[in-house]
Write an enzyme that holds these catalytic residues in place. Structure first.
Site, short mmCIF file in Angstrom:
data_model
loop_
_atom_site.label_atom_id
_atom_site.label_comp_id
_atom_site.label_asym_id
_atom_site.label_seq_id
_atom_site.Cartn_x
_atom_site.Cartn_y
_atom_site.Cartn_z
N GLU A 16 0.66 -1.19 -0.12
CA GLU A 16 0.01 0.09 -0.01
C GLU A 16 0.81 1.28 -0.28
O GLU A 16 0.38 2.27 -0.21
CB GLU A 16 -0.99 -0.03 1.22
N LYS A 83 -10.94 0.91 -0.02
CA LYS A 83 -11.01 0.42 1.43
C LYS A 83 -12.28 0.68 2.12
O LYS A 83 -12.72 1.91 2.29
CB LYS A 83 -9.86 1.28 2.27
N CYS A 141 -4.25 -2.34 3.99
CA CYS A 141 -4.14 -1.88 5.45
C CYS A 141 -4.76 -2.66 6.56
O CYS A 141 -4.65 -3.87 6.74
CB CYS A 141 -4.01 -0.39 5.40
#
Length: 178
Positions: A16, A83, A141
């Site tokens: 990421e 996300k 993440c």
């Protein structure tokens, strides 16, 4: 180096934090010459390779997984997974009404919070070494700590889970181990 040694590679995964500039925003805009040049160089690199790339990136205030692939005419195509489960107090501020003074102080000090994605989007591509469409679930993440997220991705048809997490951003050994 890996692609030079293994040119038949179908998929390259970068974490990421490998590409921090919003390359989709800056590929066509020159409002920041430095960022535009970085995006342009990166897309030239993608165009020069036969592999599919999945990397963490940000786009329009979303923390994302970015898929870069080529179509049958070698034209670059992209897709995103945005996300869904944001990190409290660093990507999102919970309890904005109850903790309003703290929230306002954080905004005034320059904190920028991310937008939350709207559901699961699997990143799809074909690979020469496989006879089927690959549907990648890409938790980003903090999402790697919640088993229900890859489980939802699997229920939606993911046949591969690609974890893009780079937990060293916290500079804390405890977080990295978690």
């Amino acid at each position: 180096e890996a692609l030079r040694e293994y040119p038949e590679t179908d998929l390259v995964v970068w974490p990421e934090t490998a590409v921090v500039v919003d390359v989709l925003k800056y590929i066509d805009k020159s409002e920041s010459q430095k960022r535009h040049k970085l995006a342009e160089d990166l897309f030239e690199y993608f165009e020069s390779k036969d592999a599919v790339f999945i990397t963490g990136n940000n786009h329009d205030d979303y923390n994302c997984a970015l898929l870069v692939k080529k179509d049958s005419e070698n034209k670059i195509l992209t897709d995103l997974y945005r996300k869904n489960h944001l990190v409290p107090f660093s990507e999102d501020f919970p309890l904005k009404k109850i903790l309003r003074p703290v929230y306002i102080k954080m905004i005034e000090s320059g904190n920028v919070f991310w937008k939350k994605g709207n559901g699961i989007n699997l990143l799809e591509f074909r690979a020469e070494n496989f006879n089927e469409l690959i549907k990648a679930g890409t938790p980003v993440c903090f999402e790697d700590t919640f088993s229900e997220i890859p489980a939802m991705m699997k229920k939606q048809g993911a046949n591969i889970i690609v974890n893009l997490s780079n937990d060293s951003w916290s500079n804390s050994l405890a977080c990295q181990k978690q």
